[in-house]
Motif scaffolding. Sequence first.
Motif: not given
Length: 75
Positions: A2-6
């Motif tokens: 999974e890839t997240w940007e937060r």
Amino acid sequence: METWERAGSVQWSLGDPFRTITVIDGEGTLELDGARHRFRTGDHVLLPAGSDPVQIHGRARRISCRTRKAGERKQ
């Protein structure tokens, strides 16, 4: 994987034997079992089984990989 940007804070529970996190960009803190650990671009984190709950504070783009459970098929 999974890839997240937060930006801000996020909390989740692990249902996996363990999970790895690679910090692509950013910095912040990871709170686990009452202890805070700083992270920044280029860091790799291994979260062991039973690491519930996990909180991440800061701004970061991350990739997370988990192990498959016994008998689980690759999707």
